[in-house]
Design a protein around this motif. Structure first.
Motif, mmCIF file in Angstrom:
data_model
loop_
_atom_site.group_PDB
_atom_site.id
_atom_site.type_symbol
_atom_site.label_atom_id
_atom_site.label_comp_id
_atom_site.label_asym_id
_atom_site.label_seq_id
_atom_site.Cartn_x
_atom_site.Cartn_y
_atom_site.Cartn_z
ATOM 1 N N UNK A 11 0.797 -1.230 0.000
ATOM 2 C CA UNK A 11 0.000 0.000 0.000
ATOM 3 C C UNK A 11 0.828 1.277 0.000
ATOM 4 N N UNK A 12 1.965 1.309 0.681
ATOM 5 C CA UNK A 12 2.777 2.535 0.705
ATOM 6 C C UNK A 12 3.292 2.853 -0.693
ATOM 7 N N UNK A 13 3.806 1.841 -1.374
ATOM 8 C CA UNK A 13 4.299 2.047 -2.741
ATOM 9 C C UNK A 13 3.178 2.510 -3.665
ATOM 10 N N UNK A 14 1.984 1.939 -3.493
ATOM 11 C CA UNK A 14 0.856 2.335 -4.345
ATOM 12 C C UNK A 14 0.482 3.795 -4.114
ATOM 13 N N UNK A 15 0.422 4.207 -2.867
ATOM 14 C CA UNK A 15 0.066 5.593 -2.545
ATOM 15 C C UNK A 15 1.124 6.566 -3.058
ATOM 16 N N UNK A 16 2.399 6.222 -2.882
ATOM 17 C CA UNK A 16 3.468 7.115 -3.348
ATOM 18 C C UNK A 16 3.480 7.198 -4.873
ATOM 19 N N UNK A 39 0.266 7.692 2.966
ATOM 20 C CA UNK A 39 1.458 6.837 2.931
ATOM 21 C C UNK A 39 2.307 7.056 4.178
ATOM 22 N N UNK A 40 2.454 8.324 4.587
ATOM 23 C CA UNK A 40 3.244 8.619 5.790
ATOM 24 C C UNK A 40 2.597 8.035 7.036
ATOM 25 N N UNK A 41 1.267 7.989 7.060
ATOM 26 C CA UNK A 41 0.563 7.443 8.224
ATOM 27 C C UNK A 41 0.784 5.950 8.369
ATOM 28 N N UNK A 42 0.680 5.210 7.279
ATOM 29 C CA UNK A 42 0.754 3.749 7.399
ATOM 30 C C UNK A 42 2.173 3.203 7.300
ATOM 31 N N UNK A 43 3.120 4.035 6.842
ATOM 32 C CA UNK A 43 4.493 3.552 6.693
ATOM 33 C C UNK A 43 5.049 2.916 7.966
ATOM 34 N N UNK A 57 -12.608 -2.418 8.521
ATOM 35 C CA UNK A 57 -13.200 -1.221 7.930
ATOM 36 C C UNK A 57 -12.894 0.047 8.697
ATOM 37 N N UNK A 58 -11.739 0.057 9.394
ATOM 38 C CA UNK A 58 -11.410 1.208 10.248
ATOM 39 C C UNK A 58 -10.245 2.038 9.710
ATOM 40 N N UNK A 59 -9.875 1.874 8.462
ATOM 41 C CA UNK A 59 -8.741 2.624 7.906
ATOM 42 C C UNK A 59 -8.932 4.131 8.048
ATOM 43 N N UNK A 60 -10.149 4.597 7.800
ATOM 44 C CA UNK A 60 -10.383 6.042 7.831
ATOM 45 C C UNK A 60 -10.361 6.616 9.245
ATOM 46 N N UNK A 61 -10.231 5.751 10.248
ATOM 47 C CA UNK A 61 -10.029 6.251 11.606
ATOM 48 C C UNK A 61 -8.591 6.722 11.816
ATOM 49 N N UNK A 68 -10.679 7.909 -0.336
ATOM 50 C CA UNK A 68 -9.965 7.539 -1.567
ATOM 51 C C UNK A 68 -8.697 6.766 -1.266
ATOM 52 N N UNK A 69 -7.912 7.260 -0.293
ATOM 53 C CA UNK A 69 -6.667 6.565 0.034
ATOM 54 C C UNK A 69 -6.953 5.225 0.718
ATOM 55 N N UNK A 70 -8.030 5.151 1.486
ATOM 56 C CA UNK A 70 -8.391 3.888 2.134
ATOM 57 C C UNK A 70 -8.708 2.818 1.090
#
Length: 346
Positions: A11-16, A39-43, A57-61, A68-70
């Motif tokens: 996911x980090x590579x995809x977001x970047x 990307x910085x949040x989940x890295x 289903x809690x990514x947006x928390x 969109x990023x979720x």
């Protein structure tokens, strides 16, 4: 729904990559920041924690993760090519130009780039990481000097702090790539440079550019530019005409000056003429580019990137240089780092 294609980049590579392609397409900064922020949040998070947030289903928390990023994160975690990434690769992932590829492959680095310390949109380390991913051996960080307040130009104190940050970034990058200390220093009305000389002496590369009073009469502008070129600290004459040919800032005509006299001064003082690769600049214009070629100038093909994705713009300048028949040996950023630094500080 994903398009069914497999994806193993994470996911980090995809977001970047999405952020990079949005910048390459010159999309609005706020769109880009949404993906870079996510990307910085989940890295730093363990992969299992991200996978659990997808399942729950809690990514947006999570701070900085929107709908969109979720969606991108969830698809990447499931090993699916994210729809947003697939669309951007299709629309903006291909070659930017028909030509210039051979010369682009010969470039070792980029001498003109900006971070969020002045008017760029991303942190220093993000610019460095992207330059590495593009295959550069070096990138010169050239944030603006104090007079350009609209671009948050760096005071002597801020520039001094930035030099320490550059050293810290390099300590973590390892061998094979170097972030070089630089500046895009304003050429003042009298031709002097807008920064303390002792600080300029501490830098690796200095790009000198005119940003104000672009409609100054030709004799005064000529004197101003030659004064800067004669300064022993100047290495590169940036976007020499200041023109804008397209873009959201509108168009702007070229400044008027005696180009032959300015370029002859560049030859005499071993200053490179920048081929500014930004599509909205295309500076110098073709006739001046050919004049500088014929007079024997050195050149630097620079992205003038204000975001990581814009580092890819170099190929626009490469295409123009190839069309003008400029030999790669005359382009200083085809040189290895040691040769570049010896030239810039000889």
């Amino acid at each position: 729904m994903s398009d069914g294609a497999a994806y193993d980049g994470g996911p980090v590579a995809a977001l970047r990559r999405i952020a990079f392609l949005l910048e390459r397409a010159r999309e609005d900064t706020y769109k880009v920041k949404a993906f870079r922020g996510a990307a910085a949040t989940i890295l730093p998070l363990p992969a299992e924690d991200v996978a659990r947030a997808v399942a729950d289903g809690t990514l947006t928390d999570l701070p900085g993760v929107g709908a969109s990023s979720a969606k991108v994160i969830a698809q990447a975690v499931r090993g699916e090519l994210p729809e947003r990434l697939a669309a951007l690769e299709r629309d903006h992932g291909g070659p930017l130009t028909a030509g210039g590829a051979d010369l682009r492959a010969a470039l070792r680095g980029d001498l003109h780039s900006h971070s969020d310390w002045s008017d760029g949109g991303s942190p220093i380390e993000e610019m460095a990481f992207t330059a590495m991913e593009l295959g550069h051996d070096y990138l010169v960080l050239t944030d603006h000097s104090p007079r350009l307040t609209v671009a948050h130009g760096l005071s002597p104190e801020r520039l001094t702090r930035q030099l320490g940050v550059v050293e810290a970034v390099n300590a973590h990058l390892g061998d094979g790539f170097t972030l070089l200390k630089g500046i895009e220093v304003d050429i003042l009305d009298d031709g002097s440079l807008d920064q303390d000389d002792d600080l300029l002496a501490r830098l690796d590369v200095r790009v000198a550019s005119v940003h104000s009073k672009l409609k100054m009469d030709a004799p005064a502008m000529t004197k101003r530019m030659i004064g800067a070129v004669r300064n022993p600290r100047t290495n590169v004459l940036g976007h020499c005409t200041g023109r804008m040919v397209m873009g959201n800032r509108g168009t702007r005509p070229s400044s008027q000056f005696d180009a032959k006299a300015v370029f002859e001064a560049c030859v005499e003082h071993d200053v490179a003429v920048e081929i500014n690769a930004r599509p909205e600049r295309r500076d110098p214009p073709t006739k001046l580019l050919e004049l500088a070629r014929d007079l024997g100038c050195l050149f630097s093909i620079d992205s003038d990137a204000h975001a990581p994705g814009q580092l890819d713009f170099q190929v626009y300048g490469c295409e123009r240089a190839e069309e003008a028949g400029i030999d790669a040996e005359r382009i200083v950023n085809t040189w290895p780092r040691e040769r570049l630094l010896a030239w810039a500080n000889g």
